[in-house]
Design an enzyme around this catalytic site. Structure first.
Site, mmCIF file in Angstrom:
data_model
loop_
_atom_site.group_PDB
_atom_site.id
_atom_site.type_symbol
_atom_site.label_atom_id
_atom_site.label_comp_id
_atom_site.label_asym_id
_atom_site.label_seq_id
_atom_site.Cartn_x
_atom_site.Cartn_y
_atom_site.Cartn_z
ATOM 1 N N ASP A 248 0.833 -1.205 0.000
ATOM 2 C CA ASP A 248 0.000 0.000 0.000
ATOM 3 C C ASP A 248 0.869 1.257 0.000
ATOM 4 O OD1 ASP A 248 -2.334 1.434 0.077
ATOM 5 O OD2 ASP A 248 -3.114 0.480 1.893
ATOM 6 N N ASP B 215 -10.671 1.921 -3.862
ATOM 7 C CA ASP B 215 -11.283 1.610 -2.569
ATOM 8 C C ASP B 215 -12.798 1.589 -2.686
ATOM 9 O OD1 ASP B 215 -8.989 1.253 -1.189
ATOM 10 O OD2 ASP B 215 -8.986 3.195 -0.181
HETATM 11 C C1 DGJ Z 1 -5.915 1.885 1.719
HETATM 12 C C2 DGJ Z 1 -6.247 0.699 0.875
HETATM 13 O O1 DGJ Z 1 -6.684 1.111 -0.375
HETATM 14 C C3 DGJ Z 1 -7.253 -0.163 1.606
HETATM 15 O O2 DGJ Z 1 -7.651 -1.224 0.795
HETATM 16 C C4 DGJ Z 1 -6.664 -0.640 2.897
HETATM 17 O O3 DGJ Z 1 -5.601 -1.515 2.650
HETATM 18 C C5 DGJ Z 1 -6.211 0.553 3.731
HETATM 19 N N1 DGJ Z 1 -5.379 1.444 2.986
HETATM 20 C C6 DGJ Z 1 -5.470 0.095 4.957
HETATM 21 O O4 DGJ Z 1 -4.956 1.138 5.677
#
Ligand code: DGJ
Length: 650
Positions: free
Chosen positions: A487, A557
């Site tokens: 991430d 997301d």
């Molecule tokens: C952002 C990501 O896009 C999510 O899927 C998740 O992993 C969160 N960060 C976790 O902090």
């Protein structure tokens, strides 16, 4: 194939031709890019030569000798400032004497074979692919004899995909320091016909968090159009992929040009329409970029990708999809269909524990799911996002057996195990920051603009990259980890490296990328069995640079079925859906609160790489049954979803 016919260069892919020539003045005149045309001898291209009987009114004459040549209306392969061309330049240099006037003229050409050399510049590049389709290449050297600068422009032909890539490198042959303010990756000038500049559409893909890849069609009239990111990442605000197409084109008909950049940082794509030409340019964003070139130094721009299709946008997408599958992705996972996973994030957020995760694993196993991913919250004292990034040791309250113990338990249930990390970041509240405050990108002594209460580690510093290689290697080697979600949740602010002198701060954003690429390359080569998925608050860094190392990226997301359909449709123009991760999530949806049925979410997600992100153990028996049915169906068709040819309908 590449042909040199006297002063003419003809680059031919299966269905396209790209033609330019060297003028007597030494400039490279771009003549044609489009449907394949037959050129066997130099004279065959004469119909493409514009006449220059007189200098257009009010234009500057290039020189006394070439007094009818105006760089303002010449279609060029490489443009610069100061000699009568007033459009966006390909290269912008402040020379040793303080002047900005540059003039690059032909010096020599070499036809060869082989992809760009990634060890030469630390950047990711296209490659021959495991079928060994080595591209033919053409390298042209240009020199500015006055300022003693040289440019090397190289084209690489991936003929079967109708894709041409291009690189650029500048070298300071002078005895003084010069300041490079821009070196773009590709320039493409289109001659416009007659008095009107209309007739083309620029299609860009812009958006933001949870609304990535929204398609925009700009009908070009006069002026400058820009799609850009200054976030430090390629960004969800404007993806580096874009298209230029004839107004008459559609999904299935007409002439379409597509462009992308093998780069993950700040970028700018611009189109400038003025009298006589349409100029497309792509490369590192010049804003905030500055590179000192001492005598003998050079600088390489990232590789640009372009493709032409005479079969509409679907045709262009197929070229890009084939190219990415064959010449960008690499490693053992590149062509292997991916496991169906269950991710803990939307169900648990940071409230995870060994007990909770093993319960999820048992429910996942019953549904036919193959891999369990432990997302954020497992390390340091991470109960919320204010602490612990940088401290990659398991929280023993949540995971009494550590990562090793949890992985073993998940494996015993019959699932593979995956883990979330965010290596490029640090919280101020962390042991790492307390030990090395100078390892973050920030301006010492000045207030900092925070993002998600975390800071970006300074990857321009080799010792920071080395540290991350060490801690990540230790983690990835500590258990039978089969998948890593990498991430990156923070855009750059207060861009400054404590390790660089004031005059070199303009290098930071690009040097960060070079450090990041070394980090990803080392770890992916060291752990080839791990399936890496890139992520940046969803799709804030979905680009060809990342895909050279990680064969898949979390697309957004936003897991709402309706929004997802639009986002995935956007991605499909430039990227095969087999590189985008997509999950079926709980109802109502967390981002939009919409109550779309599970079947709608599945219908979207199955076209990408399917996963689940919901409270599976607590779902109704009917929902569990439905999910098990979806997974079983997906497994039957997985190969087709993964390797099939995707057509957008209406
Ligand atoms: C952002 C990501 O896009 C999510 O899927 C998740 O992993 C969160 N960060 C976790 O902090």
């Amino acid at each position: 194939m590449i042909k040199q016919l006297g002063n003419l260069f003809v680059l031919e892919t299966e269905n396209s031709s790209y033609i330019f020539r060297v003028l007597d003045s030494g400039h490279l005149e771009h003549l044609y890019y489009g449907r394949k045309v037959t050129i066997q001898v130099e004279e065959d291209a004469e119909y493409l030569y514009p006449t220059r009987a007189f200098l257009p009114g009010n234009h500057a004459a290039y020189s006394e000798e070439y007094n009818t040549l105006s760089l303002e209306s010449l279609c060029q392969e490489v443009s610069s400032l100061g000699k009568g061309d007033y459009s966006v330049p390909f290269v912008d240099v402040v020379c040793a004497d303080g002047s900005r006037t540059c003039d690059f003229r032909f010096c020599g050409a070499r036809i060869g074979s082989g992809s760009p050399d990634e060890d030469a510049d630390g950047l990711p590049h296209s490659w021959a692919g495991d079928l060994g389709k080595t591209p033919q290449s053409l390298t042209v050297t240009l020199k500015d004899e006055e300022q003693k600068l040289s440019l090397e422009i190289a084209w690489y032909l991936y003929e079967e995909c109708d894709v041409i890539t291009r690189t650029a490198k500048i070298h300071n042959d002078s005895e003084g320091d010069v300041r490079l303010e821009a070196l773009m990756s590709a320039q493409l000038d289109f001659p416009t016909r007659g008095t009107t500049d209309r007739g083309m559409i620029l299609t860009t893909f812009t958006g933001g968090w949870a609304r990535e890849m929204q398609r925009n069609d700009h009908h070009l009239t006069s002026g400058r159009y820009v799609s850009e990111s200054l976030l430090g990442t390629s960004s969800s605000r404007a993806n580096p992929f874009c298209m230029l197409r004839r107004e008459a084109s559609s999904e299935d008909y007409g002439e379409v040009y597509g462009f992308n950049l093998i780069y993950s940082g700040n970028h700018r794509e611009s189109v400038e329409v003025n009298s006589g030409r349409i100029r497309f340019m792509t490369g590192i964003h010049p804003q905030g970029f500055e590179w000192q070139l001492k005598p003998g130094d050079d600088f390489s721009a990232p590789e640009a990708v372009f493709s032409f299709s005479g079969k509409g946008m679907n045709g262009l997408s197929h070229n890009m999809h084939d190219f990415i599958r064959e010449h960008i992705l690499r490693g053992p996972w590149a062509k292997k269909p991916r496991p169906v996973l269950l991710n803990s994030w939307e169900a648990c957020f940071m409230d995870i524990s060994e007990k909770r995760l093993t319960r999820f694993a048992r429910a996942a196993k019953a549904a036919g799911i193959e891999l369990l991913v432990m997302d954020d919250g497992w390390f340091g004292k991470r109960t919320d996002d204010t602490s612990s990034l940088g401290d990659w040791t398991p929280d023993s309250n949540k995971l009494p057996g550590g990562v090793t113990g949890l992985c073993k338990k998940i494996n015993d249930i019959g699932l593979d195990f995956g883990i979330w990390v965010e290596p490029e970041m640090v919280n101020v509240d962390s042991d790492l920051y307390r030990a090395h405050p100078d390892w973050a990108l920030e301006i010492p002594g000045h207030p900092h603009s925070e993002g998600r209460t975390q800071r970006v580690l300074d990857l321009t510093r080799p010792e920071v990259v080395d540290h991350l290689i060490e801690v990540m290697s230790e983690l990835f080697g500590s258990a039978d980890i089969k998948y890593v979600k990498w991430d990156m949740n923070r855009n750059f602010t207060d861009v400054f490296s404590s390790s660089l002198p004031p005059e070199e701060q303009g290098k930071v954003a690009h040097l960060y990328m070079i450090g990041l690429y070394r980090l990803m390359k080392t770890l992916t080569e060291r752990f080839p069995q791990i399936l890496f998925e890139g992520c940046a608050s969803g799709g804030n860094r979905t680009d060809l640079g990342i895909l050279c190392y990680f064969p898949q990226i979390w697309g957004s997301d936003n897991t709402d079925a309706l929004c997802r359909a639009e986002i995935q449709n956007g991605y499909s123009y430039g990227y095969p859906l087999s590189v985008i991760g997509s999950h079926v999530s709980g109802v109502p949806n967390h981002q939009t609160l919409r109550e779309a049925p599970l079947s709608s979410s599945y219908a979207d997600a199955s076209f990408d790489i399917l996963g689940y992100e919901c409270t599976l153990p607590d779902m109704s028996a009917a929902d569990k049954k439905a999910i098990a049915k979806q997974v079983a169906f997906y497994k039957i068709w997985r190969e087709v979803y993964f390797n099939g040819t995707f057509y957008r309908g209406r």
